[in-house]
Scaffold this motif. Sequence first.
Motif, short mmCIF file in Angstrom:
data_model
loop_
_atom_site.label_atom_id
_atom_site.label_comp_id
_atom_site.label_asym_id
_atom_site.label_seq_id
_atom_site.Cartn_x
_atom_site.Cartn_y
_atom_site.Cartn_z
N PRO A 87 1.06 -1.25 -0.11
CA PRO A 87 0.05 -0.02 0.10
C PRO A 87 0.83 1.33 0.01
CG PRO A 87 -0.83 -1.79 1.65
CD PRO A 87 0.54 -2.04 0.90
N LEU A 88 0.39 2.41 -0.73
CA LEU A 88 1.16 3.65 -0.83
C LEU A 88 1.01 4.12 0.57
CD1 LEU A 88 0.07 4.99 -4.21
CD2 LEU A 88 2.44 3.87 -3.60
N PRO A 89 2.21 4.71 1.02
CA PRO A 89 2.09 5.50 2.52
C PRO A 89 1.29 6.78 2.04
CG PRO A 89 4.17 5.75 1.42
CD PRO A 89 3.36 4.91 0.57
N GLY A 90 0.53 7.45 3.15
CA GLY A 90 0.00 8.73 3.36
C GLY A 90 -1.35 8.43 2.53
N PHE A 91 -2.14 7.37 2.07
CA PHE A 91 -3.45 7.25 1.81
C PHE A 91 -4.31 6.51 2.67
CE2 PHE A 91 -0.91 7.97 -2.15
CZ PHE A 91 -2.00 8.08 -3.05
N ASP A 92 -5.31 7.17 3.04
CA ASP A 92 -6.40 6.50 4.06
C ASP A 92 -6.99 5.28 3.60
OD1 ASP A 92 -5.38 8.58 5.76
OD2 ASP A 92 -7.53 9.72 5.13
N ARG A 93 -7.09 5.06 2.24
CA ARG A 93 -7.81 4.13 1.48
C ARG A 93 -7.04 3.87 0.23
NH1 ARG A 93 -11.09 8.37 1.25
NH2 ARG A 93 -11.89 8.98 -0.72
N SER A 94 -6.94 2.60 -0.15
CA SER A 94 -6.11 2.32 -1.44
C SER A 94 -6.81 3.01 -2.69
CB SER A 94 -5.76 0.82 -1.31
OG SER A 94 -5.13 0.46 -2.62
N PRO A 95 -6.08 3.59 -3.63
CA PRO A 95 -6.58 3.75 -4.73
C PRO A 95 -6.59 2.74 -5.82
CG PRO A 95 -4.24 4.74 -4.64
CD PRO A 95 -4.55 4.07 -3.38
N VAL A 96 -7.41 2.96 -6.92
CA VAL A 96 -7.26 2.20 -8.14
C VAL A 96 -5.82 2.40 -8.77
CG1 VAL A 96 -8.06 1.67 -10.29
CG2 VAL A 96 -9.80 2.21 -8.48
N MET A 97 -5.16 1.42 -9.00
CA MET A 97 -3.74 1.43 -9.37
C MET A 97 -3.58 0.91 -10.73
SD MET A 97 -1.41 1.78 -6.22
CE MET A 97 -1.68 0.31 -5.41
#
Length: 243
Positions: free
Chosen positions: A50-60
């Motif tokens: 998971p990317l740091p700083g994101f409250d919820r995972s984006p579509v990647m």
Amino acid sequence: MTLPPSHSLAGRRIVVTGGFGALGRSVGALLAARGAQLALLDRSPAPGAPLPGFDRSPVMHGGVDLGDEAACRSAMADAAQRLGGLDGLVNIAGGFAWETIEAGALATWERMFGMNLRTAFVASQAALPHLLAALPAAPSAIVNVGALAAERPAASGMGAYTASKAGVAKLTEAMAEEFKPRGLRVNAVLPSILDTPANRADMPQADFGRWVQPEALARVIAFLLSEEADAVTGALLPVTGRV
């Protein structure tokens, strides 16, 4: 009622190209914190963690050649399907090369125009059907990341880069004029030097405190995407820090 900045993008569905890079991650994290639903597109492989700083995972979407029309249309359509539509696009994908005109190669110019101008055009064209479909129910906007140096190169060796970024500026103005009657806003930010690990490595003796922090540029991009900027289109907004 005007939403506070912390919720100014609530419900907005936004694609960020170059989303796995230093600026892309900063922009994505801020937009998500302000309530946006995100899709990040990048040529690099999608991160395994998971990317740091994101409250919820984006579509990647990783491994997307943003200069390839079919690949970009496919990724954009999938992002729109998974987000339930699109009403925002941030074109960050790009690159830099330092090479004098006298000793330079045509291939460098082609690479810079491909990385900076072609990707912005192809991604915008792929997103347009989805952005226009959202109107007038939801405000739609495109923000391109240009460069302050496009107005005037800061040093020798920036010719190919600045020419390609000047193209991004004119693309921005052309799209703003074309889509103004339909309510789609198109603007660009023109940063000076971004404080990124790559730039620090290239210019280790510089005063980093004078540079533009990615988070600061992200706040300007968030403003241009928001309804607070609903009267702004065709703008080329300098974001210079103290450079």
